[in-house]
Design a protein around this motif. Structure first.
Motif, PDB file in Angstrom:
ATOM      1  N   ALA A  77      70.326  54.225  59.711  1.00  0.00           N
ATOM      2  CA  ALA A  77      69.672  54.700  59.310  1.00  0.00           C
ATOM      3  C   ALA A  77      68.526  55.593  59.522  1.00  0.00           C
ATOM      4  CB  ALA A  77      68.710  53.290  60.242  1.00  0.00           C
ATOM      5  N   PHE A  78      67.467  55.711  58.424  1.00  0.00           N
ATOM      6  CA  PHE A  78      66.146  56.259  58.464  1.00  0.00           C
ATOM      7  C   PHE A  78      65.204  55.740  59.569  1.00  0.00           C
ATOM      8  CE2 PHE A  78      68.934  59.042  56.295  1.00  0.00           C
ATOM      9  CZ  PHE A  78      68.527  60.865  56.438  1.00  0.00           C
ATOM     10  N   SER A 137      71.588  57.065  63.690  1.00  0.00           N
ATOM     11  CA  SER A 137      69.301  57.173  63.284  1.00  0.00           C
ATOM     12  C   SER A 137      68.738  58.778  63.151  1.00  0.00           C
ATOM     13  CB  SER A 137      69.156  56.180  63.362  1.00  0.00           C
ATOM     14  OG  SER A 137      67.922  56.592  64.894  1.00  0.00           O
ATOM     15  N   LEU A 138      68.822  58.742  61.892  1.00  0.00           N
ATOM     16  CA  LEU A 138      67.353  60.428  61.779  1.00  0.00           C
ATOM     17  C   LEU A 138      66.020  59.772  61.709  1.00  0.00           C
ATOM     18  CD1 LEU A 138      70.331  62.351  59.554  1.00  0.00           C
ATOM     19  CD2 LEU A 138      70.609  61.824  62.273  1.00  0.00           C
ATOM     20  N   LEU A 139      65.063  60.428  61.807  1.00  0.00           N
ATOM     21  CA  LEU A 139      63.978  60.270  61.532  1.00  0.00           C
ATOM     22  C   LEU A 139      63.498  60.449  60.521  1.00  0.00           C
ATOM     23  CD1 LEU A 139      62.615  62.481  64.528  1.00  0.00           C
ATOM     24  CD2 LEU A 139      62.237  59.669  64.380  1.00  0.00           C
ATOM     25  N   ASP A 153      60.453  53.404  65.143  1.00  0.00           N
ATOM     26  CA  ASP A 153      61.515  51.931  65.063  1.00  0.00           C
ATOM     27  C   ASP A 153      62.905  52.036  65.131  1.00  0.00           C
ATOM     28  OD1 ASP A 153      61.898  53.084  62.882  1.00  0.00           O
ATOM     29  OD2 ASP A 153      61.829  51.394  61.637  1.00  0.00           O
ATOM     30  N   TYR A 154      63.546  53.861  65.968  1.00  0.00           N
ATOM     31  CA  TYR A 154      64.653  54.336  66.799  1.00  0.00           C
ATOM     32  C   TYR A 154      64.513  53.058  67.855  1.00  0.00           C
ATOM     33  CZ  TYR A 154      62.685  57.958  68.800  1.00  0.00           C
ATOM     34  OH  TYR A 154      62.222  58.423  69.569  1.00  0.00           O
ATOM     35  N   ASP A 173      72.729  49.244  68.863  1.00  0.00           N
ATOM     36  CA  ASP A 173      72.597  49.456  67.531  1.00  0.00           C
ATOM     37  C   ASP A 173      72.896  50.641  66.733  1.00  0.00           C
ATOM     38  OD1 ASP A 173      72.232  45.936  67.144  1.00  0.00           O
ATOM     39  OD2 ASP A 173      71.364  45.816  66.200  1.00  0.00           O
ATOM     40  N   VAL A 174      72.286  51.531  67.812  1.00  0.00           N
ATOM     41  CA  VAL A 174      72.367  52.823  66.979  1.00  0.00           C
ATOM     42  C   VAL A 174      72.675  53.444  68.218  1.00  0.00           C
ATOM     43  CG1 VAL A 174      71.248  54.973  67.508  1.00  0.00           C
ATOM     44  CG2 VAL A 174      71.019  53.463  65.241  1.00  0.00           C
ATOM     45  N   ALA A 175      73.695  54.913  68.776  1.00  0.00           N
ATOM     46  CA  ALA A 175      73.964  54.750  69.930  1.00  0.00           C
ATOM     47  C   ALA A 175      73.563  55.956  70.610  1.00  0.00           C
ATOM     48  CB  ALA A 175      75.757  54.794  69.563  1.00  0.00           C
ATOM     49  N   ALA A 176      73.111  57.327  68.798  1.00  0.00           N
ATOM     50  CA  ALA A 176      72.546  58.425  69.443  1.00  0.00           C
ATOM     51  C   ALA A 176      71.701  58.676  68.385  1.00  0.00           C
ATOM     52  CB  ALA A 176      73.973  59.022  69.389  1.00  0.00           C
TER      53      ALA A 176
END
Lengths: 290, 391, 264
Positions: free
Chosen positions: B248-249, B202-204, B253-254, B262-265
């Motif tokens: 996701a962006f 995910s990115l911001l 909430d990351y 669900d996100v690894a990095a």
């Protein structure tokens, strides 16, 4: 007052209707006009907005920029409607004809999801479908699924979420039309056409069509405007037109584009409903005659 | 409801004492707060407007306040309430600058109270609000801690040259969060697009952090950001968005995504990652090899705020070194308050020498501030960045 | 043989469908008893009653529930009154423009929530002064009444169409005037329909997120609280509140249908 109405009975229904109609005119029609006007604004929040008919160009521009999201919304809504229909028909059929004394209980379970919060339901599916959640976690650890397999953040997850949330809207109308069918007709048909399959095809199915029609609309319309399922269960690749409208309005403050998109969405839905009614309506007529 | 409130207060008072006991330096102070609130009245009331209101409405980001052990109370907030006999309506209402701005712009534009007495916003958004004339001028006369303890680096910033509007809340270092498995190979921004991470990144939504890191990865300087370097940054990210590597962006909430697996990095803020680490030791901070982004979040009082005086007192409260230390020890962001280092040493010696809280020369060399943008450039970049996110 | 298979396949399918419908509700309730490590309530850690004991320990949660209930109550009251009157007019009287009116009333139901919300936001911003602006509980209330009116009309009308007019004629023959007939005969007969509509309106209002999100300003309703907390992890107390809502709604429906059955 009552004496006055007795002299003019024609006024009574208008009087009864007036408050509700006035309310809808003030808070449904008037805002729509406001939005039409906002779609013809130009400018930004900081500089202020100015109205001009020349800004009608916003419409084709927005349609062009967001054509992917529009098409995706139509596709997801259509697939969800078909999925709901396929899942709901057997269930409605069972409740109508095979449930016996459990009928009320089953009907109740169908609407039970409406008694918990919509958002909590979506979040519950997010928990269940998580990459390492209840469902996928065990399957991955015994090697049935590859490690990188996922449902969340895919179109499947969004369509699944939409289908789940609007499923009862499909079951109930189909159930109502099935329940109304005079069973003697079906019995007669079984004799005539020799076989339950033919009887189903020639009698039950056509007579259930009004329910199918109503159910499909009740699923398709909210699905077209969905953004919560796409937001919570989807990814960048599953953004729907609802997400765009929401963020154009509330995040980017791009009122003209957001308003134009809302109008096109509404027009699209009305057109779809109209076409659907025409196509299905004539079909129904033909089967009725045949 | 009355009993409910009372219970809540009892819980908080107990936790205040507990935290106070843990932090030897602040124990005496907090214990004093615990008794002073009800008996002594607050500072003299020179005029109607210079009085403490019953309530003050504070909007802040998530993971930005100290929590008690049971995570139900906010010790420094409770201490403020006790000190001034007021109620802080502290709401974690800000998930990203743009969407929060979306909620307050309409009333502010109409010259109405937006409902918040304090909004905590990132430099560029704070700058926009000042530019629009939507921020109240601070009356620093009764903000003695603030005037005495604001670090010099925050004075003379281009968007608030004579410190009239903003009280910095914290400095933010932007970089990467990873779990222990992926931390092995995620060393810089480009590694987020490793095929092994497909769909797990995910990115911001914060353009200056995501694009800033991409610029650094491209060898461009975010401090000199222009359309060309911006376009290069978009070109670096876009293929991975299209092929689904980027899931996701996000705003804050990351946190949820990475804890759940669900996100690894992901692109993340340093203080958050430390706090997530309290909960899930598997999540670690990675300083990107090419450097980090740096920005700050600033408290400001939106124009027409109903409780300006209390809001100023709120700002001032967090400029008491012992309060700043208590906050910083928990949230682990860069403190803008002089004297925090000395106070924090009393809580935890190791924190006083943590460069991510008190940046040393070595880290400072790695921090990159995004350029100030003209309105046209900002619109251009926001638009393209928005399109990247599917909007 | 084929028939036996068909019947049992249908039965098995029904079972699966019910699990599918109820699973999220079960998950919501289950996780209200979970004892998560931090704020993230996703994996089952252990059973605890703590969150039920400290139901409102989360700041702001109680307030949001109260706001939601208040809005649901008032919007139901107003929408049900306006809607019932309109439904009476549509079923009981023939007048010019009736088909058009029916179509008009159907329109808000065919409008996606997001568009209703967005257009109301545009209106409130354009008015730009109290009580419509800044956005507040009052604007949420207006929005909820707006979407509820059509639902009420449709529901009450459906119940009214099976209404036996001869009962009213009998009442008139017995010498009752119009007013008496309405309160003694008509109203008790349509009351179940009104109650059903009211229940529907209440549940739509208390659960609405999309339209509220556009019209709320700083006011936080329960669904808005859920949305906000979803960013950092929904606390188990929120699941507990969701479970309570479910149990209350189920009880209300059960009691309602019991009363109706006894009357019949």
């Amino acid at each position: 007052m009552i004496a006055f109405l007795r002299r003019r009975p024609g006024l009574l229904p208008l009087l009864l209707l007036a408050p509700a109609i006035a309310w809808l005119v003030a808070f449904y029609v008037y805002p729509a006009i406001q939005m039409l006007q906002a779609s013809l604004w130009s400018g930004t929040l900081e500089t202020g907005f100015a109205f001009s008919w020349a800004n009608a160009a916003t419409y084709p521009e927005a349609l062009d920029r967001y054509s992917d999201q529009f098409l995706r919304s139509i596709l997801y809504a259509a697939v969800s409607t078909v999925v709901c229909l396929a899942l709901a028909f057997p269930l409605a059929y069972t409740i109508a004809y095979r449930a016996g004394r459990f009928r009320t209980l089953l009907l109740f379970i169908v609407i039970a999801p409406f008694f918990t919060s919509f958002l909590l339901r979506v979040l519950a599916w997010k928990t269940v479908l998580g990459d390492d959640g209840f469902l996928l976690g065990p399957l991955k650890s015994i090697g049935l699924l590859p490690e990188e397999f996922r449902i969340l953040a895919t179109p499947i997850a969004v369509i699944f979420g939409i289908s789940y949330n609007f499923f009862p809207f499909m079951v109930l109308p189909i159930y109502v039309s099935l329940e109304k069918i005079d069973r003697r007709l079906v019995e007669a048909a079984k004799d005539l056409y020799a076989g339950p399959a033919r009887a189903f095809q020639r009698i039950t199915l056509p007579l259930a069509l009004p329910g199918v029609f109503a159910g499909s609309l009740l699923v398709f319309i909210p699905a077209m405007g969905d953004f919560v399922n796409a937001e919570l269960l989807g990814s960048v690749q599953t953004r729907l037109i609802g997400n765009v409208i929401q963020s154009r309005f509330l995040v980017n403050n791009d009122y003209p584009t957001a308003a134009a998109l809302s109008f096109m969405l509404m027009a699209g839905i009305l057109a779809a409903v109209f076409i659907y009614a025409r196509v299905l309506g004539t079909d129904e007529l033909e089967t009725g005659i045949g | 409801m009355g009993t409910e409130k009372k219970n809540e207060m009892m819980v908080s008072r107990r936790t205040v004492l507990k935290v106070g006991a843990a932090a030897a330096g602040t124990a005496a102070f907090l214990a004093a707060c615990g008794t002073s609130g009800s008996s002594t009245s607050p500072s003299p009331k020179p005029s109607q407007s210079d009085t403490i209101s019953d309530v003050v409405n504070v909007a802040n980001w998530t993971l930005y306040i100290d929590l008690s052990e049971d995570e139900l109370a906010r010790p420094t907030v409770t201490a403020f309430e006790t000190e001034y006999s007021t109620k802080v309506n502290y709401v974690e209402a800000i998930n990203d600058n743009d969407s929060f701005f979306g909620t307050i712009q309409a009333p502010l534009k109409a010259g109405e109270d937006a409902g918040w007495d304090i909004a905590t916003l990132t430099d560029w958004m704070a700058a926009r609000i000042i530019r629009l004339g939507w921020a109240e001028k601070l009356k620093t006369a009764h903000m003695s801690n603030f005037t005495a303890n604001l670090l010099d680096v925050y004075k003379g910033r281009s968007f608030d040259p004579s410190v009239e509007y903003l009280a910095p809340w914290a400095g933010i270092v932007g970089g990467i969060a990873a779990n222990k498995t992926t931390a092995g190979f995620v060393k810089g921004f480009k590694d987020l697009f490793d095929p092994r991470l497909k769909g797990k990144v995910s990115l911001l939504t914060e353009m200056r952090d995501t694009i800033g890191l991409a610029m650094l990865a491209n060898g461009d300087d975010p401090a000199k950001a222009d359309r060309a370097s911006f376009d290069r940054a978009i070109a670096l990210i876009e293929p991975s968005v299209t092929d689904g590597t980027v899931r996701a962006f996000t705003g804050n909430d990351y946190k949820e995504l990475i804890v759940k697996g669900d996100v690894a990095a992901c692109v993340a803020w340093r203080g958050d990652v430390v706090q997530i680490g309290y909960e899930d030791a598997n999540i670690v901070w990675v300083t990107p090899t090419e450097g980090c982004t740096f920005s700050s979040d600033n408290m400001l009082i939106p124009l027409g705020a109903a409780h300006k005086y209390t809001a100023e007192k709120w700002m001032d409260w967090y400029y008491k070194p012992e309060i700043a230390a208590q906050l910083t020890a928990y949230v682990q962001y860069v403190s803008p308050v002089k004297g925090t280092k000395e106070e924090i040493a009393k809580i935890d010696e190791s924190l006083a020498s943590d460069p991510f809280i008190f940046p040393d020369a070595a880290l400072e060399a790695q921090l990159n501030v995004f350029a100030g943008l003209s309105e046209e450039d900002e619109i251009y970049m926001n638009d393209a960045f928005s399109a990247l996110q599917g909007n | 043989m084929l028939r036996w298979l068909g019947r049992n396949a249908l039965r098995a399918y029904t079972g699966l469908a019910l699990v599918y419908l109820l699973l999220p509700i079960f998950i919501v309730a289950l996780f209200s008893f979970n004892d998560p490590v931090g704020k993230t309530n996703y994996t089952w850690v252990g059973f605890t009653l703590d969150h039920w004991a400290n139901l409102f320990a989360i700041p702001g949660l109680l307030d949001s529930v109260i706001v939601s209930i208040r809005i649901a109550f008032i919007s139901t009251l107003i929408a049900t009154t306006l809607g019932t009157l309109a439904a009476l007019a549509l079923v009981r009287y023939q007048f010019r423009g009736r088909p058009g009116t029916s179509l008009f009333i159907f329109l808000p139901l065919a409008t996606p929530e997001i568009i209703l919300g967005a257009s109301l936001l545009t209106l409130f911003v354009a008015i730009g002064r109290p009580p419509f602006f800044p956005l507040n509980e009052f604007t949420i209330l207006i929005a909820h009444i707006t979407f509820n009116i059509s639902y009420v009309i449709v529901t009450v009308r459906a119940r009214l169409s099976g209404f036996d007019r001869r009962l009213e004629e009998a009442s008139a023959d017995l010498g009752a005037d119009g007013w008496q007939t309405f309160w003694r005969v008509t109203f008790p007969l349509i009351l179940p329909g009104i109650a059903a509509a009211g229940l529907l309106a209440f549940s739509l209002s208390i659960d609405d997120f999309v339209i509220t999100n556009f019209t709320a300003g700083r006011t936080t309703t329960f669904p808005m609280f859920v949305w906000g907390s979803a960013r950092v992890g929904v606390p188990p107390q929120v699941n507990a509140i969701g479970t309570i809502f479910f149990v209350v709604a189920v009880s209300a429906v059960a009691i309602g249908s019991f009363l109706q059955r006894r009357r019949a």
